[in-house]
Design a protein around this motif. Structure first.
Motif, PDB file in Angstrom:
ATOM      1  N   ARG A 214     -87.437  -3.768   9.147  1.00  0.00           N
ATOM      2  CA  ARG A 214     -86.520  -4.333  10.137  1.00  0.00           C
ATOM      3  C   ARG A 214     -86.332  -3.449  11.367  1.00  0.00           C
ATOM      4  O   ARG A 214     -85.516  -3.778  12.239  1.00  0.00           O
ATOM      5  CB  ARG A 214     -85.140  -4.550   9.496  1.00  0.00           C
ATOM      6  N   LEU A 215     -87.069  -2.350  11.457  1.00  0.00           N
ATOM      7  CA  LEU A 215     -86.800  -1.378  12.509  1.00  0.00           C
ATOM      8  C   LEU A 215     -86.793  -1.964  13.920  1.00  0.00           C
ATOM      9  O   LEU A 215     -85.882  -1.656  14.698  1.00  0.00           O
ATOM     10  CB  LEU A 215     -87.796  -0.214  12.430  1.00  0.00           C
ATOM     11  N   PRO A 216     -87.760  -2.784  14.312  1.00  0.00           N
ATOM     12  CA  PRO A 216     -87.726  -3.302  15.688  1.00  0.00           C
ATOM     13  C   PRO A 216     -86.423  -4.017  16.029  1.00  0.00           C
ATOM     14  O   PRO A 216     -85.836  -3.785  17.095  1.00  0.00           O
ATOM     15  CB  PRO A 216     -88.918  -4.267  15.734  1.00  0.00           C
ATOM     16  N   ARG A 217     -85.932  -4.852  15.113  1.00  0.00           N
ATOM     17  CA  ARG A 217     -84.688  -5.573  15.383  1.00  0.00           C
ATOM     18  C   ARG A 217     -83.483  -4.650  15.332  1.00  0.00           C
ATOM     19  O   ARG A 217     -82.586  -4.722  16.191  1.00  0.00           O
ATOM     20  CB  ARG A 217     -84.516  -6.712  14.376  1.00  0.00           C
ATOM     21  N   ILE A 218     -83.449  -3.764  14.328  1.00  0.00           N
ATOM     22  CA  ILE A 218     -82.324  -2.839  14.206  1.00  0.00           C
ATOM     23  C   ILE A 218     -82.249  -1.918  15.421  1.00  0.00           C
ATOM     24  O   ILE A 218     -81.185  -1.694  15.998  1.00  0.00           O
ATOM     25  CB  ILE A 218     -82.442  -2.009  12.911  1.00  0.00           C
ATOM     26  N   LEU A 219     -83.395  -1.393  15.833  1.00  0.00           N
ATOM     27  CA  LEU A 219     -83.418  -0.484  16.973  1.00  0.00           C
ATOM     28  C   LEU A 219     -83.047  -1.211  18.256  1.00  0.00           C
ATOM     29  O   LEU A 219     -82.271  -0.695  19.072  1.00  0.00           O
ATOM     30  CB  LEU A 219     -84.805   0.153  17.098  1.00  0.00           C
ATOM     31  N   ALA A 220     -83.577  -2.406  18.453  1.00  0.00           N
ATOM     32  CA  ALA A 220     -83.260  -3.174  19.661  1.00  0.00           C
ATOM     33  C   ALA A 220     -81.758  -3.452  19.744  1.00  0.00           C
ATOM     34  O   ALA A 220     -81.139  -3.276  20.801  1.00  0.00           O
ATOM     35  CB  ALA A 220     -84.048  -4.479  19.671  1.00  0.00           C
ATOM     36  N   THR A 221     -81.172  -3.873  18.636  1.00  0.00           N
ATOM     37  CA  THR A 221     -79.730  -4.156  18.606  1.00  0.00           C
ATOM     38  C   THR A 221     -78.919  -2.896  18.870  1.00  0.00           C
ATOM     39  O   THR A 221     -77.941  -2.917  19.632  1.00  0.00           O
ATOM     40  CB  THR A 221     -79.328  -4.757  17.252  1.00  0.00           C
ATOM     41  N   SER A 222     -79.334  -1.801  18.246  1.00  0.00           N
ATOM     42  CA  SER A 222     -78.614  -0.536  18.416  1.00  0.00           C
ATOM     43  C   SER A 222     -78.642  -0.079  19.872  1.00  0.00           C
ATOM     44  O   SER A 222     -77.621   0.359  20.413  1.00  0.00           O
ATOM     45  CB  SER A 222     -79.242   0.544  17.528  1.00  0.00           C
ATOM     46  N   LEU A 223     -79.805  -0.174  20.504  1.00  0.00           N
ATOM     47  CA  LEU A 223     -79.921   0.265  21.897  1.00  0.00           C
ATOM     48  C   LEU A 223     -79.156  -0.654  22.839  1.00  0.00           C
ATOM     49  O   LEU A 223     -78.550  -0.198  23.813  1.00  0.00           O
ATOM     50  CB  LEU A 223     -81.391   0.311  22.304  1.00  0.00           C
ATOM     51  N   LEU A 224     -79.172  -1.947  22.539  1.00  0.00           N
ATOM     52  CA  LEU A 224     -78.512  -2.916  23.413  1.00  0.00           C
ATOM     53  C   LEU A 224     -77.006  -2.718  23.444  1.00  0.00           C
ATOM     54  O   LEU A 224     -76.375  -2.846  24.500  1.00  0.00           O
ATOM     55  CB  LEU A 224     -78.851  -4.333  22.939  1.00  0.00           C
ATOM     56  N   TYR A 225     -76.410  -2.378  22.300  1.00  0.00           N
ATOM     57  CA  TYR A 225     -74.951  -2.342  22.203  1.00  0.00           C
ATOM     58  C   TYR A 225     -74.358  -0.948  21.986  1.00  0.00           C
ATOM     59  O   TYR A 225     -73.133  -0.813  21.896  1.00  0.00           O
ATOM     60  CB  TYR A 225     -74.477  -3.245  21.058  1.00  0.00           C
TER      61      TYR A 225
ATOM     62  N   ARG B 192     -84.235  14.869  25.468  1.00  0.00           N
ATOM     63  CA  ARG B 192     -82.883  14.418  25.161  1.00  0.00           C
ATOM     64  C   ARG B 192     -82.877  13.703  23.806  1.00  0.00           C
ATOM     65  O   ARG B 192     -83.924  13.297  23.296  1.00  0.00           O
ATOM     66  CB  ARG B 192     -82.371  13.453  26.231  1.00  0.00           C
ATOM     67  N   MET B 193     -81.670  13.519  23.270  1.00  0.00           N
ATOM     68  CA  MET B 193     -81.524  12.883  21.972  1.00  0.00           C
ATOM     69  C   MET B 193     -80.333  11.922  21.993  1.00  0.00           C
ATOM     70  O   MET B 193     -79.224  12.303  22.373  1.00  0.00           O
ATOM     71  CB  MET B 193     -81.331  13.941  20.880  1.00  0.00           C
ATOM     72  N   LEU B 194     -80.576  10.687  21.619  1.00  0.00           N
ATOM     73  CA  LEU B 194     -79.524   9.679  21.490  1.00  0.00           C
ATOM     74  C   LEU B 194     -79.212   9.511  20.009  1.00  0.00           C
ATOM     75  O   LEU B 194     -80.116   9.301  19.195  1.00  0.00           O
ATOM     76  CB  LEU B 194     -79.991   8.348  22.079  1.00  0.00           C
ATOM     77  N   LEU B 195     -77.941   9.628  19.642  1.00  0.00           N
ATOM     78  CA  LEU B 195     -77.503   9.476  18.259  1.00  0.00           C
ATOM     79  C   LEU B 195     -76.662   8.219  18.138  1.00  0.00           C
ATOM     80  O   LEU B 195     -75.636   8.077  18.803  1.00  0.00           O
ATOM     81  CB  LEU B 195     -76.692  10.698  17.823  1.00  0.00           C
ATOM     82  N   VAL B 196     -77.114   7.299  17.280  1.00  0.00           N
ATOM     83  CA  VAL B 196     -76.479   5.986  17.151  1.00  0.00           C
ATOM     84  C   VAL B 196     -76.056   5.767  15.701  1.00  0.00           C
ATOM     85  O   VAL B 196     -76.859   5.949  14.778  1.00  0.00           O
ATOM     86  CB  VAL B 196     -77.460   4.868  17.577  1.00  0.00           C
ATOM     87  N   SER B 197     -74.808   5.376  15.520  1.00  0.00           N
ATOM     88  CA  SER B 197     -74.293   5.084  14.185  1.00  0.00           C
ATOM     89  C   SER B 197     -74.576   3.624  13.827  1.00  0.00           C
ATOM     90  O   SER B 197     -74.100   2.710  14.505  1.00  0.00           O
ATOM     91  CB  SER B 197     -72.788   5.354  14.116  1.00  0.00           C
ATOM     92  N   LEU B 198     -75.331   3.404  12.757  1.00  0.00           N
ATOM     93  CA  LEU B 198     -75.701   2.040  12.377  1.00  0.00           C
ATOM     94  C   LEU B 198     -74.537   1.263  11.771  1.00  0.00           C
ATOM     95  O   LEU B 198     -74.606   0.040  11.681  1.00  0.00           O
ATOM     96  CB  LEU B 198     -76.867   2.084  11.382  1.00  0.00           C
ATOM     97  N   SER B 199     -73.481   1.949  11.393  1.00  0.00           N
ATOM     98  CA  SER B 199     -72.328   1.258  10.819  1.00  0.00           C
ATOM     99  C   SER B 199     -71.648   0.351  11.839  1.00  0.00           C
ATOM    100  O   SER B 199     -70.858  -0.526  11.473  1.00  0.00           O
ATOM    101  CB  SER B 199     -71.319   2.268  10.269  1.00  0.00           C
ATOM    102  N   ASN B 200     -71.957   0.533  13.116  1.00  0.00           N
ATOM    103  CA  ASN B 200     -71.370  -0.305  14.170  1.00  0.00           C
ATOM    104  C   ASN B 200     -72.035  -1.670  14.280  1.00  0.00           C
ATOM    105  O   ASN B 200     -71.512  -2.558  14.952  1.00  0.00           O
ATOM    106  CB  ASN B 200     -71.488   0.398  15.527  1.00  0.00           C
ATOM    107  N   PHE B 201     -73.200  -1.841  13.638  1.00  0.00           N
ATOM    108  CA  PHE B 201     -73.992  -3.036  13.869  1.00  0.00           C
ATOM    109  C   PHE B 201     -74.201  -3.825  12.577  1.00  0.00           C
ATOM    110  O   PHE B 201     -74.881  -3.347  11.664  1.00  0.00           O
ATOM    111  CB  PHE B 201     -75.352  -2.644  14.473  1.00  0.00           C
ATOM    112  N   PRO B 202     -73.613  -5.022  12.481  1.00  0.00           N
ATOM    113  CA  PRO B 202     -73.777  -5.851  11.281  1.00  0.00           C
ATOM    114  C   PRO B 202     -75.255  -6.115  10.990  1.00  0.00           C
ATOM    115  O   PRO B 202     -76.049  -6.337  11.894  1.00  0.00           O
ATOM    116  CB  PRO B 202     -73.051  -7.153  11.658  1.00  0.00           C
ATOM    117  N   GLY B 203     -75.590  -6.039   9.713  1.00  0.00           N
ATOM    118  CA  GLY B 203     -76.969  -6.293   9.307  1.00  0.00           C
ATOM    119  C   GLY B 203     -77.837  -5.058   9.292  1.00  0.00           C
ATOM    120  O   GLY B 203     -78.999  -5.126   8.870  1.00  0.00           O
ATOM    121  N   SER B 204     -77.297  -3.921   9.742  1.00  0.00           N
ATOM    122  CA  SER B 204     -78.092  -2.690   9.746  1.00  0.00           C
ATOM    123  C   SER B 204     -78.134  -2.023   8.376  1.00  0.00           C
ATOM    124  O   SER B 204     -79.016  -1.214   8.096  1.00  0.00           O
ATOM    125  CB  SER B 204     -77.546  -1.702  10.781  1.00  0.00           C
TER     126      SER B 204
END
Length: 224
Positions: A113-124, A143-155
């Motif tokens: 599911r990485l393409p969808r999970i990553l796209a959603t994470s970057l978008l929001y 640089r490094m972007l750190l994103v918490s997946l708990s913010n995105f339903p379905g992750s």
């Protein structure tokens, strides 16, 4: 005589204190080799990533290309530095290294599911305060972007585990930073001003490409 309730409160306070200490130690560990950027740069970065996240097909193409391309020595050094800081473990993978090696630390579900999970994470990701952007103290272009997946339903975090088995509820996205030159004029700027309104779409696409060029992603991996 202390009551059981007092013991429970004491244990709870000890747990909270230990948890806070662990978080502080992790932040200090990250800060040894990475520094968090200014709010202004963070805003620019998440806006640029939102453009990328809005195109899942483009994200898929990016992932496929990175899996098929070995990293340069400089990129590999940045990846090993980042994993040392975030995992507190060495990345025990021999050179040459590519994105496929990093994605092995994701669960099979998250790899699929990485393409969808990553796209959603970057978008929001710009909506959430726990989204962090850091710069390498050893290579300022990294640089490094750190994103918490708990913010995105379905992750469904954790997305994976470190080599030592620690669960990873976040994604780390490493990218090359091309600092925009504010106020710089392009060679055709005056000509652009004289174009009619039918050319505004082209100008908008050019702006989008420029924003995307600011962040050149080269690595993705799960982290605690």
């Amino acid at each position: 005589m202390e009551s059981c309730f007092d013991d429970e409160v004491g244990n709870s306070e000890d747990f909270n204190q230990a948890n806070e200490t662990e978080c502080t130690m992790l932040k200090e560990k990250i800060m040894q080799d990475f520094n968090f950027v200014s709010d202004g740069e963070r805003s620019l970065v998440v806006d640029a990533f939102a453009l990328l996240g809005g195109n899942e097909y483009l994200v898929q193409q990016m992932i496929d290309k990175l899996v098929d391309t070995n990293y340069s020595p400089a990129e590999e050094a940045s990846i090993r530095l980042a994993t040392d800081n975030l995992w507190e473990n060495k990345l025990d993978v021999e050179s040459p290294l590519n994105l496929g090696h990093l994605l092995e630390f994701l669960t099979p579900l998250h790899q699929e599911r990485l393409p969808r999970i990553l796209a959603t994470s970057l978008l929001y990701c710009g909506r959430y305060e726990d989204t962090q952007v850091a710069v390498s103290s050893k290579d300022p272009s990294c640089r490094m972007l750190l994103v918490s997946l708990s913010n995105f339903p379905g992750s469904d975090p954790p997305a994976g585990h470190t080599p030592s088995g620690q669960p990873c509820p976040r994604l780390a996205i490493l990218y090359h930073w091309a600092s925009p030159q504010v106020g710089a004029k392009g060679p055709n700027q005056e000509q652009t001003r004289t174009r009619n309104n039918s050319r505004k779409i082209s100008a908008s696409l050019a702006l989008e490409r420029k924003m995307l060029s600011i962040v050149d992603v080269f690595a993705i991996f799960p982290c605690p």
